[in-house]
Design an enzyme around this catalytic site. Structure first.
Site, PDB file in Angstrom:
ATOM      1  N   GLU A  28      39.814   0.662 -19.612  1.00 31.82           N
ATOM      2  CA  GLU A  28      40.434   0.855 -18.295  1.00 31.82           C
ATOM      3  C   GLU A  28      40.111  -0.291 -17.341  1.00 31.82           C
ATOM      4  O   GLU A  28      40.940  -0.679 -16.526  1.00 31.82           O
ATOM      5  CB  GLU A  28      40.008   2.189 -17.670  1.00 31.82           C
ATOM      6  CG  GLU A  28      40.723   2.445 -16.349  1.00 31.82           C
ATOM      7  CD  GLU A  28      40.760   3.903 -15.933  1.00 31.82           C
ATOM      8  OE1 GLU A  28      41.072   4.158 -14.757  1.00 31.82           O
ATOM      9  OE2 GLU A  28      40.483   4.780 -16.777  1.00 31.82           O
ATOM     10  N   ARG A  29      38.910  -0.856 -17.433  1.00 30.93           N
ATOM     11  CA  ARG A  29      38.588  -1.998 -16.580  1.00 30.93           C
ATOM     12  C   ARG A  29      39.514  -3.170 -16.891  1.00 30.93           C
ATOM     13  O   ARG A  29      39.997  -3.857 -15.981  1.00 30.93           O
ATOM     14  CB  ARG A  29      37.128  -2.419 -16.780  1.00 30.93           C
ATOM     15  CG  ARG A  29      36.111  -1.425 -16.228  1.00 30.93           C
ATOM     16  CD  ARG A  29      34.696  -1.780 -16.629  1.00 30.93           C
ATOM     17  NE  ARG A  29      34.232  -3.000 -15.999  1.00 30.93           N
ATOM     18  CZ  ARG A  29      34.042  -4.153 -16.622  1.00 30.93           C
ATOM     19  NH1 ARG A  29      34.305  -4.266 -17.912  1.00 30.93           N
ATOM     20  NH2 ARG A  29      33.598  -5.199 -15.973  1.00 30.93           N
ATOM     21  N   ARG A  30      39.766  -3.401 -18.174  1.00 26.27           N
ATOM     22  CA  ARG A  30      40.683  -4.485 -18.556  1.00 26.27           C
ATOM     23  C   ARG A  30      42.096  -4.205 -18.063  1.00 26.27           C
ATOM     24  O   ARG A  30      42.797  -5.108 -17.604  1.00 26.27           O
ATOM     25  CB  ARG A  30      40.671  -4.648 -20.080  1.00 26.27           C
ATOM     26  CG  ARG A  30      39.491  -5.461 -20.604  1.00 26.27           C
ATOM     27  CD  ARG A  30      39.325  -5.319 -22.096  1.00 26.27           C
ATOM     28  NE  ARG A  30      38.615  -4.097 -22.437  1.00 26.27           N
ATOM     29  CZ  ARG A  30      38.711  -3.485 -23.597  1.00 26.27           C
ATOM     30  NH1 ARG A  30      39.536  -3.930 -24.528  1.00 26.27           N
ATOM     31  NH2 ARG A  30      38.017  -2.394 -23.840  1.00 26.27           N
ATOM     32  N   GLN A  85      39.739  -9.057 -25.920  1.00 26.15           N
ATOM     33  CA  GLN A  85      39.607  -7.764 -26.612  1.00 26.15           C
ATOM     34  C   GLN A  85      40.773  -6.862 -26.249  1.00 26.15           C
ATOM     35  O   GLN A  85      40.957  -6.508 -25.082  1.00 26.15           O
ATOM     36  CB  GLN A  85      38.288  -7.091 -26.236  1.00 26.15           C
ATOM     37  CG  GLN A  85      38.027  -5.804 -27.014  1.00 26.15           C
ATOM     38  CD  GLN A  85      36.684  -5.193 -26.649  1.00 26.15           C
ATOM     39  OE1 GLN A  85      35.967  -5.708 -25.805  1.00 26.15           O
ATOM     40  NE2 GLN A  85      36.350  -4.079 -27.284  1.00 26.15           N
ATOM     41  N   ARG A 145      34.599   8.169 -16.050  1.00 31.85           N
ATOM     42  CA  ARG A 145      34.220   7.380 -14.878  1.00 31.85           C
ATOM     43  C   ARG A 145      35.134   7.680 -13.698  1.00 31.85           C
ATOM     44  O   ARG A 145      36.349   7.704 -13.822  1.00 31.85           O
ATOM     45  CB  ARG A 145      34.297   5.882 -15.192  1.00 31.85           C
ATOM     46  CG  ARG A 145      33.276   5.417 -16.190  1.00 31.85           C
ATOM     47  CD  ARG A 145      33.431   3.943 -16.441  1.00 31.85           C
ATOM     48  NE  ARG A 145      33.105   3.166 -15.253  1.00 31.85           N
ATOM     49  CZ  ARG A 145      33.437   1.883 -15.100  1.00 31.85           C
ATOM     50  NH1 ARG A 145      34.124   1.279 -16.034  1.00 31.85           N
ATOM     51  NH2 ARG A 145      33.091   1.243 -14.019  1.00 31.85           N
ATOM     52  N   GLU A 193      32.218   4.392 -25.200  1.00 34.30           N
ATOM     53  CA  GLU A 193      32.477   3.061 -24.633  1.00 34.30           C
ATOM     54  C   GLU A 193      31.681   2.864 -23.347  1.00 34.30           C
ATOM     55  O   GLU A 193      31.061   1.817 -23.131  1.00 34.30           O
ATOM     56  CB  GLU A 193      33.970   2.876 -24.345  1.00 34.30           C
ATOM     57  CG  GLU A 193      34.269   1.475 -23.815  1.00 34.30           C
ATOM     58  CD  GLU A 193      35.624   1.362 -23.157  1.00 34.30           C
ATOM     59  OE1 GLU A 193      36.177   0.257 -23.175  1.00 34.30           O
ATOM     60  OE2 GLU A 193      36.123   2.349 -22.596  1.00 34.30           O
ATOM     61  N   ARG A 212      28.046   0.429 -22.402  1.00 25.73           N
ATOM     62  CA  ARG A 212      27.914  -0.518 -21.290  1.00 25.73           C
ATOM     63  C   ARG A 212      27.003   0.023 -20.193  1.00 25.73           C
ATOM     64  O   ARG A 212      26.710  -0.669 -19.234  1.00 25.73           O
ATOM     65  CB  ARG A 212      29.294  -0.799 -20.665  1.00 25.73           C
ATOM     66  CG  ARG A 212      30.194  -1.650 -21.505  1.00 25.73           C
ATOM     67  CD  ARG A 212      31.248  -2.281 -20.600  1.00 25.73           C
ATOM     68  NE  ARG A 212      31.856  -1.289 -19.727  1.00 25.73           N
ATOM     69  CZ  ARG A 212      32.980  -0.640 -20.006  1.00 25.73           C
ATOM     70  NH1 ARG A 212      33.603  -0.873 -21.142  1.00 25.73           N
ATOM     71  NH2 ARG A 212      33.477   0.235 -19.170  1.00 25.73           N
ATOM     72  N   GLN A 263      38.897  10.117 -19.237  1.00 15.80           N
ATOM     73  CA  GLN A 263      38.019   9.068 -18.711  1.00 15.80           C
ATOM     74  C   GLN A 263      36.946   9.700 -17.827  1.00 15.80           C
ATOM     75  O   GLN A 263      37.255  10.318 -16.806  1.00 15.80           O
ATOM     76  CB  GLN A 263      38.838   8.063 -17.901  1.00 15.80           C
ATOM     77  CG  GLN A 263      38.027   7.076 -17.080  1.00 15.80           C
ATOM     78  CD  GLN A 263      37.131   6.189 -17.911  1.00 15.80           C
ATOM     79  OE1 GLN A 263      35.935   6.457 -18.049  1.00 15.80           O
ATOM     80  NE2 GLN A 263      37.710   5.149 -18.487  1.00 15.80           N
TER      81      GLN A 263
END
Length: 295
Positions: free
Chosen positions: A87-89, A70, A48, A120, A124, A46
């Site tokens: 990861e946000r979800r 999703q 971020r 991804e 965004r 990841q």
């Protein structure tokens, strides 16, 4: 994973949809199943480092109202599910105290995971410039991908990828200023011309303190590199750009994929600067404005 799956985005990974739990193993692959949230680990690839807690709270509210629309995309690693995308979800689900989540189990290599997590986030536009640069370098050093290949996979020009990677050559403190939005990517690219670390740091602090534009930063750097060519009368430094104008620059920059700058002049006049890297990038920006040009 087929190459065209990268171009189509992460939705291309979801081939079948089935809300019923499946037995572990091959039967799980490419199907939507339910997995225990506690069995889902985050990805080591990841890029971020920073997550907006307000946005995650808003996402949690949406999931509470509508459910997880999703599914998360995961792969099996050591009996657990390792996150590929979402990861946000996942953070929102944990915030809600959810015990299970819908996931798609995908058979992916380390390289594919690194590419997909990058794509991804780029879709965004969530990554900071340095996070994006670090992921490009990871694909280069760990997986031996050439910049041309990376550029093709993420839909950018090789020049853009190369320039982003170069940001990692900035002095550590200057990288911190870029991460904190004290300077822009445009400033950083100019400062990279200063190979002496002390010169680079001093110039960066002056850019931040005096609110210099990219063009003024170019003049500053030229004066440091070629002191004998400095003009006798150095123009007075510009006043810092007001916060509202800085916000507009960031919003325009995000929409256009460029480092937009506003230069204020007398009587409320000014100039909006939209830099571009190469002919293809110019055509791309023109198309955003609805202008079709063959250059």
């Amino acid at each position: 994973m087929p190459k065209n799956a990268l171009g189509k985005g992460l939705g291309a990974l979801i081939i079948k949809k089935d809300d019923t739990p499946a037995a572990s193993g091959k039967a799980d692959e490419e199907r939507v199943i339910k997995a225990a949230v506690s069995d889902i680990t985050t990805s080591p690839f990841q890029p971020r480092r920073h997550f907006n807690e307000k946005q995650i709270a808003e996402l949690a509210d949406s999931i509470r109202e509508r459910g997880l629309v999703q599914p998360l995309v995961v792969r099996r690693v050591d009996g657990k599910y390792e996150l590929i995308a979402g990861e946000r979800r996942l953070r929102a689900l944990k915030k809600l105290g959810m015990r299970t989540a819908k996931v798609v189990v995908h058979n992916a290599t380390d390289q594919e995971v690194a590419e997909l997590t990058l794509i991804e986030n780029l879709q965004r536009e969530d990554l900071t410039p340095l996070e994006e640069a670090e992921q490009y370098r990871l694909l280069q050093t760990r997986f031996g991908m050439k910049q041309e290949v990376i550029a093709r996979h993420v839909g950018k020009s090789r020049t853009v990828v190369a320039n982003m990677v170069r940001l990692l050559d900035l002095v550590a403190e200057v990288r911190g200023m870029l991460e904190a939005n004290s300077i822009t990517v445009g400033h950083a690219k100019v400062l990279l011309q200063l190979k002496d670390q002390d010169d680079q740091l001093r110039a960066a602090h002056r850019v931040e303190r005096q609110g210099l534009t990219v063009r003024q930063t170019e003049q500053l750097v030229r004066g440091i590199l070629y002191p004998e060519s400095k003009p006798e009368h150095t123009p007075a430094p510009a006043q810092p750009l007001p916060a509202a104008y800085q916000k507009v620059c960031r919003q325009l920059g995000k929409s256009l994929g460029a480092n937009v700058n506003i230069s204020l002049k007398a009587k409320g006049n000014g100039v909006i600067e939209i830099p571009y890297t190469g002919q293809k990038d110019l055509v791309r920006i023109l198309e955003i404005f609805g202008i079709s040009a063959k250059l």
